[in-house]
Design a protein around this motif. Structure first.
Motif, PDB file in Angstrom:
ATOM      1  N   UNK A 133      15.800  -1.223   6.668  1.00  0.00           N
ATOM      2  CA  UNK A 133      15.687  -1.868   5.432  1.00  0.00           C
ATOM      3  C   UNK A 133      14.467  -2.863   4.886  1.00  0.00           C
ATOM      4  N   UNK A 134      14.177  -3.628   6.209  1.00  0.00           N
ATOM      5  CA  UNK A 134      13.457  -4.510   6.128  1.00  0.00           C
ATOM      6  C   UNK A 134      11.828  -3.981   5.654  1.00  0.00           C
ATOM      7  N   UNK A 135      11.608  -2.886   5.768  1.00  0.00           N
ATOM      8  CA  UNK A 135      10.518  -2.315   5.258  1.00  0.00           C
ATOM      9  C   UNK A 135      10.435  -2.125   3.743  1.00  0.00           C
ATOM     10  N   UNK A 136      11.306  -2.462   3.165  1.00  0.00           N
ATOM     11  CA  UNK A 136      11.421  -2.396   1.566  1.00  0.00           C
ATOM     12  C   UNK A 136      11.773  -3.684   1.207  1.00  0.00           C
ATOM     13  N   UNK A 137      11.104  -4.408  -0.023  1.00  0.00           N
ATOM     14  CA  UNK A 137      11.489  -5.534  -0.424  1.00  0.00           C
ATOM     15  C   UNK A 137      12.604  -5.233  -1.427  1.00  0.00           C
ATOM     16  N   UNK A 138      13.659  -6.101  -1.225  1.00  0.00           N
ATOM     17  CA  UNK A 138      14.886  -5.773  -1.845  1.00  0.00           C
ATOM     18  C   UNK A 138      15.756  -7.070  -2.047  1.00  0.00           C
ATOM     19  N   UNK A 139      16.711  -7.049  -2.856  1.00  0.00           N
ATOM     20  CA  UNK A 139      17.573  -8.180  -2.938  1.00  0.00           C
ATOM     21  C   UNK A 139      19.220  -7.687  -2.667  1.00  0.00           C
ATOM     22  N   UNK A 140      19.380  -6.407  -3.134  1.00  0.00           N
ATOM     23  CA  UNK A 140      20.995  -6.102  -2.992  1.00  0.00           C
ATOM     24  C   UNK A 140      20.590  -4.561  -2.338  1.00  0.00           C
ATOM     25  N   UNK A 141      21.920  -4.086  -1.926  1.00  0.00           N
ATOM     26  CA  UNK A 141      21.937  -2.917  -1.308  1.00  0.00           C
ATOM     27  C   UNK A 141      23.418  -2.225  -1.293  1.00  0.00           C
ATOM     28  N   UNK A 142      23.497  -1.053  -1.060  1.00  0.00           N
ATOM     29  CA  UNK A 142      24.845  -0.281  -1.102  1.00  0.00           C
ATOM     30  C   UNK A 142      24.850   0.667   0.142  1.00  0.00           C
ATOM     31  N   UNK A 143      25.739   0.608   0.791  1.00  0.00           N
ATOM     32  CA  UNK A 143      25.989   1.531   2.030  1.00  0.00           C
ATOM     33  C   UNK A 143      27.134   2.474   1.961  1.00  0.00           C
ATOM     34  N   UNK A 144      26.711   3.813   2.295  1.00  0.00           N
ATOM     35  CA  UNK A 144      27.734   4.819   2.336  1.00  0.00           C
ATOM     36  C   UNK A 144      27.551   5.356   3.782  1.00  0.00           C
ATOM     37  N   UNK A 145      28.637   5.925   4.386  1.00  0.00           N
ATOM     38  CA  UNK A 145      28.546   6.394   5.767  1.00  0.00           C
ATOM     39  C   UNK A 145      29.181   8.048   5.802  1.00  0.00           C
ATOM     40  N   UNK A 146      28.702   8.686   6.725  1.00  0.00           N
ATOM     41  CA  UNK A 146      29.484  10.004   7.107  1.00  0.00           C
ATOM     42  C   UNK A 146      30.184   9.759   8.560  1.00  0.00           C
ATOM     43  N   UNK A 147      31.352   9.523   8.451  1.00  0.00           N
ATOM     44  CA  UNK A 147      31.903   9.144   9.580  1.00  0.00           C
ATOM     45  C   UNK A 147      31.957  10.361  10.637  1.00  0.00           C
ATOM     46  N   UNK A 148      32.264  10.011  11.948  1.00  0.00           N
ATOM     47  CA  UNK A 148      32.244  11.221  13.101  1.00  0.00           C
ATOM     48  C   UNK A 148      33.475  12.084  12.397  1.00  0.00           C
ATOM     49  N   UNK A 149      33.152  13.564  12.629  1.00  0.00           N
ATOM     50  CA  UNK A 149      34.021  14.605  12.107  1.00  0.00           C
ATOM     51  C   UNK A 149      35.504  14.468  12.848  1.00  0.00           C
ATOM     52  N   UNK A 150      35.255  13.845  14.314  1.00  0.00           N
ATOM     53  CA  UNK A 150      36.651  14.093  15.004  1.00  0.00           C
ATOM     54  C   UNK A 150      37.526  12.823  14.632  1.00  0.00           C
ATOM     55  N   UNK A 151      36.887  11.752  14.144  1.00  0.00           N
ATOM     56  CA  UNK A 151      37.622  10.728  13.461  1.00  0.00           C
ATOM     57  C   UNK A 151      38.498  11.007  12.581  1.00  0.00           C
ATOM     58  N   UNK A 152      37.562  11.864  11.527  1.00  0.00           N
ATOM     59  CA  UNK A 152      38.268  11.975  10.045  1.00  0.00           C
ATOM     60  C   UNK A 152      39.638  13.004  10.340  1.00  0.00           C
ATOM     61  N   UNK A 153      39.240  14.199  11.435  1.00  0.00           N
ATOM     62  CA  UNK A 153      40.280  15.038  11.471  1.00  0.00           C
ATOM     63  C   UNK A 153      41.524  14.436  12.146  1.00  0.00           C
ATOM     64  N   UNK A 154      41.372  13.510  13.138  1.00  0.00           N
ATOM     65  CA  UNK A 154      42.189  12.792  13.570  1.00  0.00           C
ATOM     66  C   UNK A 154      43.080  11.712  12.609  1.00  0.00           C
ATOM     67  N   UNK A 155      42.460  11.292  11.795  1.00  0.00           N
ATOM     68  CA  UNK A 155      43.055  10.662  10.859  1.00  0.00           C
ATOM     69  C   UNK A 155      44.164  11.363  10.149  1.00  0.00           C
ATOM     70  N   UNK A 156      43.590  12.427   9.527  1.00  0.00           N
ATOM     71  CA  UNK A 156      44.333  13.378   8.529  1.00  0.00           C
ATOM     72  C   UNK A 156      45.404  13.979   9.512  1.00  0.00           C
ATOM     73  N   UNK A 157      45.353  14.115  10.530  1.00  0.00           N
ATOM     74  CA  UNK A 157      46.743  14.579  11.510  1.00  0.00           C
ATOM     75  C   UNK A 157      47.409  13.341  11.550  1.00  0.00           C
ATOM     76  N   UNK A 158      46.872  12.237  11.595  1.00  0.00           N
ATOM     77  CA  UNK A 158      47.894  10.954  11.767  1.00  0.00           C
ATOM     78  C   UNK A 158      48.664  10.755  10.589  1.00  0.00           C
ATOM     79  N   UNK A 159      47.914  11.107   9.276  1.00  0.00           N
ATOM     80  CA  UNK A 159      48.506  10.640   8.154  1.00  0.00           C
ATOM     81  C   UNK A 159      49.695  11.745   7.946  1.00  0.00           C
TER      82      UNK A 159
END
Length: 404
Positions: free
Chosen positions: A101-127
């Protein structure tokens, strides 16, 4: 199911970290992190056990807690069953993201992620097993907590509406992708040479209105390229002495602060293009620009095949409604249909036996060249028909754009 029963049930088989334990109760209380909720619930259950209550809970969930009244054989679990200690990696990941991010002048940001597939699958089973009452997705918590770590390093604020930089971190590929919000500059231009408005992919024309305006902007912002949005456009062979509004979009700018006065001075050194009224706007201004349909005044110098006669017949065009079928020259990019447009005013002046000057104010969308030569009968009425004289050459200029 009450809170205690649910907490005991989800801790009965596996070790959960404070984040994952607390996330199952995320909608209870406000102003607390899931980690704080998880720690509070864990301590509450430990107190119940220390008071003598029998609870079936995996003992690794109490590693490090000092009991006063009971003895418990505690063993440290290597990893949280749900997240595999992913939250412990956030400081290191945040440093990598902040570096990009430091390569670009900015004041604000927004973060999105693509979590590990195995964690998302495990959470689904847990729910499915324990239910989702009071819970939130681990994806939501990952975005929030990793965003906090980035904020600690950069001191830049999160902005969900118009972030300067949008970050996507893919845990599966360990990949950081940045999307930098464009910078939009509004202004008005004049074109003194017969050049295109926008850059051509072919090199028939080396320069354009866009190329003259973008050069100092790309130099200041270190942007990748620009996209040009005009309030209409004139043909390549038409000069524009009226001030035509435009928005130029600078894509992937590394710097966002622009000295617009310096930019204007630099552009206006050219003998081909002049600009004024430069200001920073947002993307929504493009839609406003495209929705405007101002009248325009043109000057045409026309050379005819024969000596000009009965020029007074042109008075009949004033306030006339022109039936204009899509011109042949633009059929490849326009729908073939008949448009009705009004000629507001027309003035004429003989410059020679076969040479005529026309000054025409028209409704937006009227093709002036076709109004003059008739386009083989596709524009009715037209100048050539009224004068019974075939047009050989037209030199056209925009004199004024009538902004309301």
């Amino acid at each position: 199911m009450d809170l205690k029963t649910k907490a005991v049930e989800i801790l009965s088989e596996h070790f959960l970290c404070d984040n994952c334990l607390g996330r199952n109760f995320a909608s209870l209380l406000s102003g607390y992190s899931n980690k704080e909720r998880g720690k509070a619930i864990r301590m509450f259950l430990a107190m119940l056990i220390d008071s003598g209550e029998k609870l079936k809970i995996n003992e690794s969930n109490f590693y490090g807690i000092k009991f006063r009244e009971i003895k418990m054989k505690q063993s440290k679990s290597s990893k949280c069953y749900l997240c595999k200690n992913i939250f412990d990696k956030f400081p290191q990941i945040a440093k990598k993201i902040a570096s990009e991010m430091s390569k670009y002048q900015h004041e604000t940001f927004l973060l999105g992620t693509n979590p590990p597939n195995e964690i998302m699958n495990r959470e689904s089973e847990f729910w499915e097993k324990y239910g989702i009452e009071w819970s939130e997705s681990i994806n939501t918590e990952i975005n929030r907590e990793l965003g906090k770590e980035i904020w600690k390093i950069t001191d830049k604020e999160m902005d969900r509406k118009k972030p300067d930089i949008t970050v996507l971190y893919d845990f599966n590929k360990n990949k950081i992708s940045l999307s930098v919000r464009s910078v939009f500059v509004y202004g008005k231009y004049q074109k003194f040479s017969r050049i295109p408005q926008t850059n051509w992919k072919t090199r028939i024309y080396k320069n354009s209105v866009q190329s003259y305006i973008e050069k100092p902007l790309l130099k200041q912002t270190l942007g990748e390229k620009t996209s040009f949005h005009g309030e209409g456009r004139e043909d390549v062979d038409v000069r524009c002495f009226g001030w035509r509004p435009f928005v130029i979009e600078i894509l992937n700018p590394r710097k966002r602060k622009i000295d617009l006065k310096k930019t204007r001075i630099e552009i206006n050194k050219s003998k081909h293009v002049k600009v004024k009224d430069l200001k920073i706007v947002d993307r929504s201004f493009i839609k406003i620009l495209k929705s405007r349909k101002p009248d325009k005044t043109y000057r045409a110098v026309v050379i005819f095949e024969k000596p000009i006669e009965n020029v007074e017949k042109l008075k009949s065009l004033e306030n006339a409604i022109i039936q204009q079928q899509t011109p042949v020259r633009v059929l490849r990019r326009r729908v073939d249909k008949i448009r009705k447009r009004c000629v507001r005013k027309i003035k004429y002046k003989l410059l020679g036996k076969k040479k005529l000057e026309l000054v025409i104010q028209s409704q937006s969308g009227l093709y002036i060249k076709e109004l003059i030569h008739g386009d083989n009968g596709r524009t009715i009425p037209n100048v050539a028909e009224l004068l019974n004289n075939k047009v050989k050459k037209i030199e056209l200029d925009v004199l004024k754009i009538h902004e309301k």
